[in-house]
Design a protein around this motif. Sequence first.
Motif, mmCIF file in Angstrom:
data_model
loop_
_atom_site.group_PDB
_atom_site.id
_atom_site.type_symbol
_atom_site.label_atom_id
_atom_site.label_comp_id
_atom_site.label_asym_id
_atom_site.label_seq_id
_atom_site.Cartn_x
_atom_site.Cartn_y
_atom_site.Cartn_z
ATOM 1 N N ALA A 71 -2.815 -1.150 14.275
ATOM 2 C CA ALA A 71 -3.812 -0.120 13.975
ATOM 3 C C ALA A 71 -3.418 0.688 12.746
ATOM 4 C CB ALA A 71 -3.997 0.804 15.175
ATOM 5 N N ALA A 72 -2.111 1.016 12.646
ATOM 6 C CA ALA A 72 -1.634 1.810 11.516
ATOM 7 C C ALA A 72 -1.784 1.065 10.197
ATOM 8 C CB ALA A 72 -0.174 2.195 11.736
ATOM 9 N N VAL A 73 -1.746 -0.278 10.243
ATOM 10 C CA VAL A 73 -1.865 -1.077 9.022
ATOM 11 C C VAL A 73 -3.320 -1.311 8.640
ATOM 12 C CG1 VAL A 73 -1.398 -3.336 7.982
ATOM 13 C CG2 VAL A 73 0.361 -2.213 9.353
ATOM 14 N N VAL A 74 -4.152 -1.727 9.622
ATOM 15 C CA VAL A 74 -5.500 -2.197 9.263
ATOM 16 C C VAL A 74 -6.597 -1.144 9.397
ATOM 17 C CG1 VAL A 74 -4.878 -4.562 9.878
ATOM 18 C CG2 VAL A 74 -6.041 -3.137 11.559
ATOM 19 N N MET A 75 -6.463 -0.183 10.327
ATOM 20 C CA MET A 75 -7.566 0.753 10.539
ATOM 21 C C MET A 75 -7.868 1.655 9.338
ATOM 22 S SD MET A 75 -9.278 0.142 13.170
ATOM 23 C CE MET A 75 -10.359 1.540 12.855
ATOM 24 N N PRO A 76 -6.862 2.085 8.566
ATOM 25 C CA PRO A 76 -7.208 2.878 7.375
ATOM 26 C C PRO A 76 -8.051 2.087 6.368
ATOM 27 C CG PRO A 76 -4.901 3.181 7.931
ATOM 28 C CD PRO A 76 -5.405 2.055 8.776
ATOM 29 N N ILE A 77 -7.943 0.750 6.384
ATOM 30 C CA ILE A 77 -8.751 -0.080 5.495
ATOM 31 C C ILE A 77 -10.075 -0.425 6.164
ATOM 32 C CG2 ILE A 77 -8.770 -2.213 4.133
ATOM 33 C CD1 ILE A 77 -5.709 -2.184 4.358
ATOM 34 N N LEU A 78 -10.033 -0.641 7.482
ATOM 35 C CA LEU A 78 -11.256 -0.977 8.215
ATOM 36 C C LEU A 78 -12.270 0.155 8.198
ATOM 37 C CD1 LEU A 78 -10.346 -2.923 11.493
ATOM 38 C CD2 LEU A 78 -11.556 -3.738 9.477
ATOM 39 N N THR A 79 -11.801 1.391 8.180
ATOM 40 C CA THR A 79 -12.724 2.534 8.247
ATOM 41 C C THR A 79 -13.656 2.591 7.041
ATOM 42 O OG1 THR A 79 -11.136 3.782 9.590
ATOM 43 C CG2 THR A 79 -12.860 5.036 8.476
ATOM 44 N N PRO A 80 -13.154 2.608 5.788
ATOM 45 C CA PRO A 80 -14.089 2.564 4.655
ATOM 46 C C PRO A 80 -14.824 1.232 4.553
ATOM 47 C CG PRO A 80 -11.817 2.423 3.878
ATOM 48 C CD PRO A 80 -11.763 2.751 5.331
ATOM 49 N N PHE B 162 0.852 -1.183 0.000
ATOM 50 C CA PHE B 162 0.000 0.000 0.000
ATOM 51 C C PHE B 162 0.887 1.232 0.000
ATOM 52 C CE2 PHE B 162 -2.814 -3.098 2.099
ATOM 53 C CZ PHE B 162 -4.001 -2.888 1.408
ATOM 54 N N GLU B 163 0.383 2.305 -0.557
ATOM 55 C CA GLU B 163 1.045 3.592 -0.338
ATOM 56 C C GLU B 163 0.739 4.039 1.083
ATOM 57 O OE1 GLU B 163 0.215 6.583 -3.221
ATOM 58 O OE2 GLU B 163 0.291 5.173 -4.894
ATOM 59 N N ARG B 164 1.651 4.765 1.681
ATOM 60 C CA ARG B 164 1.483 5.201 3.060
ATOM 61 C C ARG B 164 1.656 6.711 3.164
ATOM 62 N NH1 ARG B 164 2.710 -0.093 3.563
ATOM 63 N NH2 ARG B 164 2.097 -1.171 5.493
ATOM 64 N N THR B 165 0.943 7.287 4.117
ATOM 65 C CA THR B 165 1.090 8.717 4.360
ATOM 66 C C THR B 165 2.468 8.981 4.937
ATOM 67 O OG1 THR B 165 0.156 8.506 6.580
ATOM 68 C CG2 THR B 165 -1.368 9.006 4.789
ATOM 69 N N THR B 166 2.974 10.151 4.709
ATOM 70 C CA THR B 166 4.318 10.501 5.195
ATOM 71 C C THR B 166 4.266 11.447 6.386
ATOM 72 O OG1 THR B 166 4.405 12.312 3.572
ATOM 73 C CG2 THR B 166 5.358 10.190 2.926
ATOM 74 N N GLU B 167 3.075 11.919 6.745
ATOM 75 C CA GLU B 167 2.947 12.846 7.874
ATOM 76 C C GLU B 167 2.568 12.082 9.134
ATOM 77 O OE1 GLU B 167 0.242 15.939 6.949
ATOM 78 O OE2 GLU B 167 1.325 16.622 5.173
ATOM 79 N N GLY B 168 3.235 12.411 10.235
ATOM 80 C CA GLY B 168 2.918 11.772 11.506
ATOM 81 C C GLY B 168 3.212 10.281 11.459
ATOM 82 N N ARG B 169 2.346 9.474 12.077
ATOM 83 C CA ARG B 169 2.502 8.028 12.079
ATOM 84 C C ARG B 169 2.141 7.491 10.691
ATOM 85 N NH1 ARG B 169 2.354 4.159 16.088
ATOM 86 N NH2 ARG B 169 1.881 5.744 17.632
ATOM 87 N N PRO B 170 3.056 6.735 10.044
ATOM 88 C CA PRO B 170 2.749 6.215 8.704
ATOM 89 C C PRO B 170 1.531 5.295 8.723
ATOM 90 C CG PRO B 170 5.086 5.959 9.231
ATOM 91 C CD PRO B 170 4.400 6.360 10.500
ATOM 92 N N THR B 171 0.533 5.601 7.909
ATOM 93 C CA THR B 171 -0.659 4.755 7.785
ATOM 94 C C THR B 171 -0.919 4.486 6.316
ATOM 95 O OG1 THR B 171 -2.089 6.717 7.796
ATOM 96 C CG2 THR B 171 -1.734 5.613 9.900
#
Length: 454
Positions: free
Chosen positions: A368-377, A27-36
């Motif tokens: 949480a950083a791995v699965v929650m961005p997918i779990l939310t949608p 997956f692409e990950r955000t670069t700000e704060g905690r990587p998600t």
Amino acid sequence: MPDAFVILFSLLLLAWLSSFFIPAGQFERTTEGRPTVIPGSFELIESRGLNILDIFLSIQQGFISSANLIALVLVMGGAIMVVESTGAINAGIKGLVDKTRGRKYLLTVVVSTAFGVVSAIGVGSNAVIAFIPLGIVLARALKLDAIAGIAIVYLGYFSGSAAAVFDPITLGVAQSIAGLPLFSGAGLRIAVFFVLLGITVLYVCRYIKRIDKDPTQSLMGATPFGDNVATVQDEQLRFTRQHLVILGFFVTCLGVFIYGSLQRGWGINELSAIFMINAIGSAVLARMGANEFVRVFMEGAKGMLYGAFIIGIAKGITVLMMDGMILDTVVNSVFVPLSTLPSMLGAIAVFFFNLFFNFLVPSGSGQAAVVMPILTPLADMLEITRQTAVIAFKLGDGITNIITPTSGVLMSVLAIGGVPWGNWVRFAFPLVCLWTLAGIAFVVIAVMINYGPF
């Protein structure tokens, strides 16, 4: 049961072999704060290919990645040995047992509940390592075994950790990614905590009753305490003023850490520093010579080497999966089919996914950083609330933590208590099943009540 080293190295080989059959992806990950991860950004990539050397390099990287936890275990082993050598802990626990007239079940309920509350209000799970020696000494005074000593403290603590009522770390990361107010929905999590704690206390008391009636029923066999756990003949110990001062200093140090954990975000590094301060301060209070202090401290640290190696190898499994670029592929391949399920089945499936994914990524905040961005949608697609997705994630994350061999905290705890991983799993697996049934029930309740705020 094979030794923990054999089990973990077998899992390491399995992870290595899997990299040849599971396509590499990320997956692409955000670069700000905690990587998600960014939902919908998964793509297959060309695998760099792992070779045999990577198996052993992952162990080295596991040691490097877990250096702070390994250092904590070694420092704490030395520090506790210094305090124990003064007789303060043994005399203090013996005094407590004498005052309660050896009421094993009362002490189990009170101690487990106290540590459960400490964990539920947000003291990180790493801190439980500091309290395991107290559980071992208590079990020794009650003539139980090391498994009971660990269970009274560790399982009580993880009842609060699994419920995560006011956990600012794992729960905080999960709720922030889901766009939920921090600590929202606490009511249901409080209910989860009391149910898990109640199940745990009854389960531990049942084991204590069994070995109290017949010591041969102990899962530790003929040696109730491991070789690295000091055995002190404390029947004649008298609790002195010096013991009171040393224990008071010990409790003060732990209190300072708990305050720092809640108010200043302290973690493993600060806990190691606190234990070093406690070791030196206890030696001064006991009027211990410098050379004697070093000898006793190193003796305690030496007893923790087995656990330190276990932590490094356990972390190496996750390192190898990340190097093979298969971790994101596993996540994506599971969540795509989940999106087609009915709401209730989808929520339960999310719970079970996290239950098993926890073996690969035992870190709550990391998971949480791995699965929650997918779990939310995914929660929106399944027409369940995001709060339901969070509690399904947190219960799945918390339950298998008490048996997963890839957890540095668990392996540290077992090393300090001198309990082989196989013996511990024989004891704890039925409890995992009971917690899982409770977890399913609460996920179902969350779906039925449309667990909010949204």
